[in-house]
Design a protein around this motif. Structure first.
Motif, PDB file in Angstrom:
ATOM      1  N   LEU A  71     113.372  39.370  26.782  1.00 51.05           N
ATOM      2  CA  LEU A  71     112.976  39.249  28.382  1.00 51.05           C
ATOM      3  C   LEU A  71     111.881  37.867  28.391  1.00 51.05           C
ATOM      4  O   LEU A  71     111.007  37.800  27.812  1.00 51.05           O
ATOM      5  CB  LEU A  71     111.873  40.448  28.687  1.00 51.05           C
ATOM      6  CG  LEU A  71     111.090  40.441  29.929  1.00 51.05           C
ATOM      7  CD1 LEU A  71     111.979  40.599  31.096  1.00 51.05           C
ATOM      8  CD2 LEU A  71     110.058  41.691  30.071  1.00 51.05           C
ATOM      9  N   PRO A  72     112.587  37.116  29.302  1.00 51.66           N
ATOM     10  CA  PRO A  72     111.545  35.788  29.577  1.00 51.66           C
ATOM     11  C   PRO A  72     110.454  36.153  30.286  1.00 51.66           C
ATOM     12  O   PRO A  72     110.400  36.998  31.379  1.00 51.66           O
ATOM     13  CB  PRO A  72     112.664  34.937  30.814  1.00 51.66           C
ATOM     14  CG  PRO A  72     113.969  35.679  30.447  1.00 51.66           C
ATOM     15  CD  PRO A  72     113.581  36.882  30.162  1.00 51.66           C
ATOM     16  N   VAL A  73     109.305  35.660  29.883  1.00 48.59           N
ATOM     17  CA  VAL A  73     108.038  35.924  30.377  1.00 48.59           C
ATOM     18  C   VAL A  73     107.518  34.431  30.448  1.00 48.59           C
ATOM     19  O   VAL A  73     106.646  34.281  29.780  1.00 48.59           O
ATOM     20  CB  VAL A  73     106.890  36.921  29.600  1.00 48.59           C
ATOM     21  CG1 VAL A  73     105.632  37.011  30.461  1.00 48.59           C
ATOM     22  CG2 VAL A  73     107.698  38.255  29.563  1.00 48.59           C
ATOM     23  N   ASP A  74     108.179  33.560  31.506  1.00 47.25           N
ATOM     24  CA  ASP A  74     107.942  32.267  31.528  1.00 47.25           C
ATOM     25  C   ASP A  74     107.921  31.714  32.788  1.00 47.25           C
ATOM     26  O   ASP A  74     108.117  30.254  32.798  1.00 47.25           O
ATOM     27  CB  ASP A  74     109.055  31.664  30.621  1.00 47.25           C
ATOM     28  CG  ASP A  74     110.323  31.838  31.380  1.00 47.25           C
ATOM     29  OD1 ASP A  74     110.387  32.442  32.368  1.00 47.25           O
ATOM     30  OD2 ASP A  74     111.199  31.149  30.938  1.00 47.25           O
ATOM     31  N   GLY A  75     107.578  32.516  33.806  1.00 48.53           N
ATOM     32  CA  GLY A  75     107.491  31.829  35.242  1.00 48.53           C
ATOM     33  C   GLY A  75     108.596  31.338  35.553  1.00 48.53           C
ATOM     34  O   GLY A  75     108.673  30.396  36.473  1.00 48.53           O
ATOM     35  N   GLY A  76     109.825  31.277  35.026  1.00 48.57           N
ATOM     36  CA  GLY A  76     111.036  30.933  35.488  1.00 48.57           C
ATOM     37  C   GLY A  76     111.310  29.428  34.662  1.00 48.57           C
ATOM     38  O   GLY A  76     112.413  28.804  35.130  1.00 48.57           O
ATOM     39  N   ARG A  77     110.513  29.204  33.537  1.00 47.57           N
ATOM     40  CA  ARG A  77     111.032  27.925  33.111  1.00 47.57           C
ATOM     41  C   ARG A  77     112.271  27.920  32.297  1.00 47.57           C
ATOM     42  O   ARG A  77     113.005  26.903  32.522  1.00 47.57           O
ATOM     43  CB  ARG A  77     109.642  27.849  31.795  1.00 47.57           C
ATOM     44  CG  ARG A  77     109.931  26.556  31.192  1.00 47.57           C
ATOM     45  CD  ARG A  77     108.788  26.164  30.293  1.00 47.57           C
ATOM     46  NE  ARG A  77     108.883  25.102  29.433  1.00 47.57           N
ATOM     47  CZ  ARG A  77     107.792  24.418  28.804  1.00 47.57           C
ATOM     48  NH1 ARG A  77     106.594  25.073  28.950  1.00 47.57           N
ATOM     49  NH2 ARG A  77     108.083  23.161  28.290  1.00 47.57           N
ATOM     50  N   ALA A  78     112.723  28.919  31.818  1.00 49.62           N
ATOM     51  CA  ALA A  78     113.874  28.820  31.195  1.00 49.62           C
ATOM     52  C   ALA A  78     115.061  28.892  32.231  1.00 49.62           C
ATOM     53  O   ALA A  78     116.366  28.399  31.914  1.00 49.62           O
ATOM     54  CB  ALA A  78     114.132  30.033  30.252  1.00 49.62           C
ATOM     55  N   ALA A  79     114.960  29.317  33.317  1.00 47.81           N
ATOM     56  CA  ALA A  79     115.864  29.250  34.502  1.00 47.81           C
ATOM     57  C   ALA A  79     116.193  27.946  35.113  1.00 47.81           C
ATOM     58  O   ALA A  79     117.014  27.690  35.745  1.00 47.81           O
ATOM     59  CB  ALA A  79     115.611  30.452  35.403  1.00 47.81           C
ATOM     60  N   GLN A  80     114.975  27.447  34.983  1.00 50.94           N
ATOM     61  CA  GLN A  80     115.359  25.863  35.642  1.00 50.94           C
ATOM     62  C   GLN A  80     115.652  24.679  34.776  1.00 50.94           C
ATOM     63  O   GLN A  80     115.003  24.526  33.809  1.00 50.94           O
ATOM     64  CB  GLN A  80     113.716  25.625  36.117  1.00 50.94           C
ATOM     65  CG  GLN A  80     113.418  24.153  36.981  1.00 50.94           C
ATOM     66  CD  GLN A  80     112.162  24.059  37.384  1.00 50.94           C
ATOM     67  OE1 GLN A  80     111.613  24.393  38.468  1.00 50.94           O
ATOM     68  NE2 GLN A  80     111.038  23.762  36.372  1.00 50.94           N
ATOM     69  N   GLY A  81     116.558  24.240  35.372  1.00 51.53           N
ATOM     70  CA  GLY A  81     117.382  22.986  34.741  1.00 51.53           C
ATOM     71  C   GLY A  81     116.786  21.798  35.166  1.00 51.53           C
ATOM     72  O   GLY A  81     116.047  21.912  36.329  1.00 51.53           O
ATOM     73  N   ALA A  82     116.819  20.626  34.613  1.00 53.15           N
ATOM     74  CA  ALA A  82     116.365  19.359  35.140  1.00 53.15           C
ATOM     75  C   ALA A  82     117.052  18.918  36.496  1.00 53.15           C
ATOM     76  O   ALA A  82     118.141  19.290  36.309  1.00 53.15           O
ATOM     77  CB  ALA A  82     116.252  18.342  33.782  1.00 53.15           C
ATOM     78  N   ASP A  83     116.318  18.638  37.339  1.00 51.14           N
ATOM     79  CA  ASP A  83     116.990  17.910  38.479  1.00 51.14           C
ATOM     80  C   ASP A  83     117.608  16.727  38.417  1.00 51.14           C
ATOM     81  O   ASP A  83     116.793  15.770  38.061  1.00 51.14           O
ATOM     82  CB  ASP A  83     116.060  17.987  39.643  1.00 51.14           C
ATOM     83  CG  ASP A  83     116.616  17.697  40.838  1.00 51.14           C
ATOM     84  OD1 ASP A  83     117.793  17.478  40.975  1.00 51.14           O
ATOM     85  OD2 ASP A  83     115.869  17.711  42.080  1.00 51.14           O
ATOM     86  N   PRO A  84     118.780  16.360  38.318  1.00 53.11           N
ATOM     87  CA  PRO A  84     119.507  15.058  38.033  1.00 53.11           C
ATOM     88  C   PRO A  84     119.075  14.209  39.258  1.00 53.11           C
ATOM     89  O   PRO A  84     118.980  12.946  39.063  1.00 53.11           O
ATOM     90  CB  PRO A  84     120.957  15.406  38.186  1.00 53.11           C
ATOM     91  CG  PRO A  84     121.139  16.603  38.888  1.00 53.11           C
ATOM     92  CD  PRO A  84     119.949  17.413  38.741  1.00 53.11           C
ATOM     93  N   GLU A  85     118.733  14.566  40.426  1.00 57.43           N
ATOM     94  CA  GLU A  85     118.074  13.704  41.476  1.00 57.43           C
ATOM     95  C   GLU A  85     116.647  13.321  41.266  1.00 57.43           C
ATOM     96  O   GLU A  85     116.179  12.636  42.146  1.00 57.43           O
ATOM     97  CB  GLU A  85     118.589  14.243  42.851  1.00 57.43           C
ATOM     98  CG  GLU A  85     120.084  14.372  42.869  1.00 57.43           C
ATOM     99  CD  GLU A  85     120.606  14.931  44.384  1.00 57.43           C
ATOM    100  OE1 GLU A  85     119.437  14.869  45.124  1.00 57.43           O
ATOM    101  OE2 GLU A  85     121.570  15.237  44.567  1.00 57.43           O
ATOM    102  N   ALA A  86     116.043  14.047  40.563  1.00 56.80           N
ATOM    103  CA  ALA A  86     114.343  13.762  40.442  1.00 56.80           C
ATOM    104  C   ALA A  86     114.143  12.410  39.721  1.00 56.80           C
ATOM    105  O   ALA A  86     115.022  11.803  38.884  1.00 56.80           O
ATOM    106  CB  ALA A  86     113.832  14.919  39.585  1.00 56.80           C
ATOM    107  N   THR A  87     113.203  11.707  40.460  1.00 58.17           N
ATOM    108  CA  THR A  87     112.654  10.326  39.869  1.00 58.17           C
ATOM    109  C   THR A  87     111.598  10.676  38.912  1.00 58.17           C
ATOM    110  O   THR A  87     110.864  11.591  39.187  1.00 58.17           O
ATOM    111  CB  THR A  87     112.542   9.386  40.896  1.00 58.17           C
ATOM    112  OG1 THR A  87     111.410   9.882  41.935  1.00 58.17           O
ATOM    113  CG2 THR A  87     113.879   9.195  41.904  1.00 58.17           C
TER     114      THR A  87
END
Length: 265
Positions: free
Chosen positions: A249-265
């Motif tokens: 069970l992830p107890v991580d505020g969604g950290r594992a579900a979030q991938g790096a945004d390729p458009e982020a600067t």
């Protein structure tokens, strides 16, 4: 293999906050401080808790919490904790929370890397061994929760042995769940994101920009609390999770579900 059936002659008590009948006892390794302490205090609302920790006196007290001091990876020490819990009330749950946070890069001697991986993994292996053996000897169902990390799936730099060990802990969780589910022993894990602890707060003081970085890493915009982790662990140990087995069970505020945004600067 015969299917497991729970005993039909059980004393009925008023259910506690998570629905488990009382009295019961629990063991929490590494429960002297941080997340482990939060888990121990939460479970003390359910029954008696034995904290197994390297520390001497805990520095805090609770009428339902007792300390067994020693190495959680030592089978003799772990058995002593199980016996202490059983002496207070039937042992119902075991939480493998203890961990070692030391790094060794892959360029280090393999013996150094393997030593740290083994040191972390041994804490969970010994805990599962002790809990399963104890429950089998008493002919009793029960539950185990292993504390893992988002790093089992997405390591951060400078934590190779820890991330490797946590990946193995999650595999161990599934294997024990499969092997001993027929005995009525459920085994699950919680994979934590960043959680505020005294250690984390010390890091914050030395790194002023960490709040902004953590907010970006966790979709909920913040790190978690020990209390939030403790609630998830209490759920997995409770009768409310009676059909949950072999889960991480992830107890991580969604950290594992979030991938790096390729458009982020």
């Amino acid at each position: 293999m015969a299917a497991h059936t729970e005993p039909t002659s059980r004393t009925v008590h008023e259910p506690g906050p998570t629905g488990r009948t009382a009295p019961h006892s629990y063991v929490v390794t590494g429960g002297g401080q941080g997340v482990g302490r939060a888990i121990a205090l939460r479970l003390a609302a359910e029954g008696h808790v034995v904290v197994l920790d390297l520390a001497g006196p805990l520095g805090w007290e609770h009428p339902r919490v007792a300390l067994v001091s020693g190495d959680a990876a030592d089978p003799d020490v772990a058995r002593r904790a199980a016996d202490a819990a059983e002496a207070a009330a039937p042992l119902a749950g075991w939480v493998n929370n203890a961990a070692i946070f030391r790094d060794a890069p892959i360029t280090a001697p393999p013996s150094d890397v393997l030593g740290l991986v083994t040191a972390n993994l041994a804490l969970a292996v010994t805990g599962c061994h002790t809990a399963v053996g104890h429950l089998l000897r008493h002919g009793r169902p029960g539950a185990i929760v292993n504390v893992s990390s988002h790093q089992a799936q997405r390591p951060v730099r400078g934590a190779l042995p820890y991330a490797t060990a946590k990946g193995a802990v999650e595999a161990l969780t599934r294997a024990v769940a499969v092997d001993h589910g027929p005995d009525g022993i459920r085994t699950n894990a919680v994979a934590l994101g960043s959680v505020t602890t005294a250690r984390y707060e010390e890091y914050r003081r030395d790194h002023p920009g960490v709040d902004r970085q953590m907010a970006a890493l966790h979709p909920l915009g913040r790190v978690g609390t020990g209390g939030e982790v403790a609630e998830a662990v209490a759920f997995l140990l409770s009768d409310a999770a009676g059909f949950v087995n072999g889960a991480v069970l992830p107890v991580d505020g969604g950290r594992a579900a979030q991938g790096a945004d390729p458009e982020a600067t």
